[in-house]
Design a protein around this motif. Structure first.
Motif, short mmCIF file in Angstrom:
data_model
loop_
_atom_site.label_atom_id
_atom_site.label_comp_id
_atom_site.label_asym_id
_atom_site.label_seq_id
_atom_site.Cartn_x
_atom_site.Cartn_y
_atom_site.Cartn_z
N PRO A 19 56.49 98.49 9.52
CA PRO A 19 57.36 99.35 8.71
C PRO A 19 57.19 100.83 9.06
N GLU A 20 55.95 101.21 9.44
CA GLU A 20 55.67 102.61 9.69
C GLU A 20 56.22 103.08 11.04
N LYS A 21 56.11 102.24 12.05
CA LYS A 21 56.45 102.67 13.41
C LYS A 21 57.73 102.04 13.94
N GLY A 22 58.26 101.04 13.22
CA GLY A 22 59.43 100.35 13.73
C GLY A 22 59.07 99.46 14.89
N LEU A 23 60.03 99.27 15.79
CA LEU A 23 59.84 98.42 16.96
C LEU A 23 59.22 99.25 18.08
N GLU A 24 58.11 98.75 18.64
CA GLU A 24 57.37 99.50 19.65
C GLU A 24 57.05 98.61 20.84
N ALA A 48 50.77 94.71 12.36
CA ALA A 48 52.18 94.60 12.75
C ALA A 48 52.51 93.14 13.02
N VAL A 49 53.79 92.89 13.19
CA VAL A 49 54.24 91.62 13.76
C VAL A 49 54.32 91.82 15.28
N TYR A 50 53.67 90.94 16.00
CA TYR A 50 53.61 91.05 17.45
C TYR A 50 54.52 89.98 18.08
N TYR A 51 55.34 90.45 19.02
CA TYR A 51 56.27 89.57 19.71
C TYR A 51 56.01 89.59 21.22
#
Length: 120
Positions: A43-48, A93-96
């Motif tokens: 939520p803090e950094k968005g998609l990275e 985070a959620v990691y993809y």
């Protein structure tokens, strides 16, 4: 149809190493023209975008994460792996894992994602 599946711990303590594996089915990770990335979302950094390993084993990393990130692969298992060290709570985070190619813009195939929480 290529499929990607992330696996690894859901909880990691601060200062430790996060290791995640992406298992690929439906196509070899050494097939020319494909690139295999790790991407995270919070939520803090968005998609990275964190970094990638290419079909011939070359790696590339986000400048902001380069000093803490390592991506490797095991072609015999058709897997590639992310290591992030040392982790802090900000790495929650959620990691993809995802695939891109020379022919199609963006990431055409994604894993379902795995939630990783960094907490003591």
């Amino acid at each position: 149809q290529v499929q990607l599946q992330e696996s690894g711990p859901e909880l990691v303590k601060p200062s430790q190493t996060l290791s995640l594996t992406c298992t690929v089915s439906g196509g070899p990770i050494w097939e020319s023209g494909y690139y295999w990335s790790w991407i995270r979302q919070s939520p803090e950094k968005g998609l990275e975008w964190m970094g990638a390993i290419t079909y011939n084993g070359d790696t590339d990393y986000s400048p902001s994460l380069r000093s803490r990130t390592s991506i490797s692969r095991d072609t015999s298992k058709n897997q590639f792996t992310l290591q992030l060290r040392p982790v802090t709570p900000e790495d929650t985070a959620v990691y993809y894992c995802a695939r891109s190619s020379n022919w199609v813009p963006g990431f055409g195939s994604w894993g379902q994602g795995t939630q990783v929480t960094v907490s003591s």
